[in-house]
Design a protein around this motif. Structure first.
Motif, short mmCIF file in Angstrom:
data_model
loop_
_atom_site.label_atom_id
_atom_site.label_comp_id
_atom_site.label_asym_id
_atom_site.label_seq_id
_atom_site.Cartn_x
_atom_site.Cartn_y
_atom_site.Cartn_z
N UNK A 7 0.83 -1.21 0.00
CA UNK A 7 0.00 0.00 0.00
C UNK A 7 0.86 1.26 0.00
N UNK A 8 1.98 1.22 0.70
CA UNK A 8 2.90 2.36 0.70
C UNK A 8 3.44 2.61 -0.70
N UNK A 9 3.79 1.53 -1.41
CA UNK A 9 4.30 1.66 -2.78
C UNK A 9 3.22 2.25 -3.69
N UNK A 10 2.00 1.79 -3.53
CA UNK A 10 0.90 2.30 -4.36
C UNK A 10 0.69 3.79 -4.10
N UNK A 11 0.66 4.19 -2.85
CA UNK A 11 0.49 5.61 -2.52
C UNK A 11 1.62 6.43 -3.14
N UNK A 12 2.85 5.94 -3.03
CA UNK A 12 4.01 6.67 -3.56
C UNK A 12 3.92 6.82 -5.08
N UNK A 13 3.54 5.76 -5.78
CA UNK A 13 3.49 5.81 -7.25
C UNK A 13 2.32 6.66 -7.75
N UNK A 14 1.18 6.58 -7.09
CA UNK A 14 0.05 7.43 -7.48
C UNK A 14 0.40 8.90 -7.26
N UNK A 32 -8.05 -1.07 -11.16
CA UNK A 32 -8.92 -1.34 -10.01
C UNK A 32 -8.15 -1.81 -8.77
N UNK A 33 -7.08 -2.59 -9.00
CA UNK A 33 -6.28 -3.06 -7.86
C UNK A 33 -5.60 -1.89 -7.16
N UNK A 34 -5.09 -0.93 -7.94
CA UNK A 34 -4.46 0.25 -7.36
C UNK A 34 -5.48 1.07 -6.58
N UNK A 35 -6.65 1.28 -7.17
CA UNK A 35 -7.71 2.05 -6.49
C UNK A 35 -8.09 1.38 -5.18
N UNK A 36 -8.18 0.05 -5.18
CA UNK A 36 -8.52 -0.69 -3.98
C UNK A 36 -7.46 -0.50 -2.90
N UNK A 37 -6.17 -0.53 -3.28
CA UNK A 37 -5.09 -0.34 -2.32
C UNK A 37 -5.11 1.07 -1.72
N UNK A 38 -5.44 2.06 -2.55
CA UNK A 38 -5.54 3.44 -2.06
C UNK A 38 -6.66 3.55 -1.03
N UNK A 39 -7.82 2.97 -1.35
CA UNK A 39 -8.96 3.02 -0.42
C UNK A 39 -8.63 2.32 0.89
N UNK A 40 -7.92 1.19 0.80
CA UNK A 40 -7.56 0.46 2.01
C UNK A 40 -6.55 1.25 2.84
N UNK A 41 -5.59 1.92 2.16
CA UNK A 41 -4.62 2.76 2.90
C UNK A 41 -5.34 3.90 3.60
#
Length: 307
Positions: A7-14, A32-41
């Motif tokens: 989730x940290x990696x996803x936040x950083x890349x977005x 959709x997987x990235x969006x889901x990780x952002x929502x979970x973070x």
């Protein structure tokens, strides 16, 4: 918080791309997987990290603070992975190399040779200015950099591996192109096309002009060597460029390199990394490869273009 490194990696890349789609491409995930990780973070944090405006994602104030700590944690994890790899002596994993614009004319070919010897290493290239590369090294966004003069901050280890001559370039129709020798003072009347102020090429030019007490007219400022070459070939002015960026145009008679007093400026190419950082085995392998083969690679490239 039960937040994960994924989730940290996803936040950083977005945050880097301001886009779920581009971040997904960089992470090899679906949007959709990235969006889901952002929502979970955001659920774990209990606060909104991004503002959504159509497809554009921008950090909230909370998100900006969170990103600082996220990158610190990711950098610490990268250091731990590199140290474990050193114990295993594994020359594998991802290796991210930063480069200034002039290096793009020879580094990809050199990297191809390196990859042939180290096929398990996943090599990525990042192009940026010298100052931005310093920030990227400090933030662990790149492992090593190829550049001329290294940035002053942070403290770095810079090891020269090849000559990096800079020459005056003019249109083949320019009067300098037919002259046997051009005195430095003659440049005072020439319109100069220059790089941006923080570039190494611009700094080298300014030192040369100051040393010869020349105050020419800067008619255009451009952010890339390609744009400058096109303007010079069109007869819009003269410029100082790395010899390694003009080999193709020079060998085909599209650009001229007159003999000018005090030129070429002899600079050096360096392989650069953060002085306090322990390099991974892959990064060490690339560093040794550049120091051993960089000079001969450039010499062969220039010899081929000249022929």
């Amino acid at each position: 918080m039960q937040i994960t490194f994924r989730q940290l990696r996803v936040v950083s890349e977005v945050a880097r791309y301001s886009s779920v789609i581009r971040a997904a491409e960089a992470l090899h995930l679906t949007a959709p997987a990235v969006s889901l990780q952002i929502k979970e973070a955001e659920r774990q944090v209990g606060l909104t990290l991004f503002d959504r405006a159509g497809r554009r994602m921008t950090l909230t104030t909370t998100g900006e603070y969170f990103l600082v700590y996220a990158r610190r944690l990711l950098a610490t994890l990268k250091d731990a992975e590199d140290m474990m790899a050193r114990f295993k002596r594994l020359e594998s994993g991802r290796l991210t190399i930063g480069m200034v614009g002039a290096a793009s004319y020879f580094l990809p070919q050199l990297l191809a040779k390196f990859h042939a010897e180290h096929p398990a290493v996943d090599v990525r290239l990042r192009l940026a200015s010298r100052e931005k590369l310093g920030v990227m090294m400090q933030g662990n966004d790149v492992d090593l950099c190829i550049m001329g003069r290294p940035p002053q901050d942070p403290p770095t280890r810079a090891e020269p591996f090849a000559s990096h001559p800079h020459v005056l370039v003019v249109s083949p129709q320019h009067r300098f192109a037919r002259a046997e020798a051009v005195p430095a003072v003659a440049l005072a009347n020439e319109p100069f096309i220059v790089r941006e102020p923080d570039s190494g090429t611009r700094e080298a030019l300014q030192k040369y002009l100051d040393a010869h007490r020349i105050q020419p007219t800067f008619v255009m400022e451009m952010p890339s060597n390609e744009a400058i070459k096109q303007a010079v070939m069109a007869g819009m002015g003269v410029s100082l460029l790395s010899l390694h960026t003009i080999a193709l145009e020079w060998s085909n008679g599209l650009i001229a390199v007159p003999h000018v007093e005090g030129l070429p400026l002899e600079r050096r190419w360096n392989v650069v990394n953060i002085a306090a950082k322990q390099l991974s085995p892959a990064a060490e392998a690339f560093r040794y490869f550049v120091l051993e083969h960089g000079e001969s690679h450039l010499a062969a490239m220039m010899s081929h273009d000249a022929s």
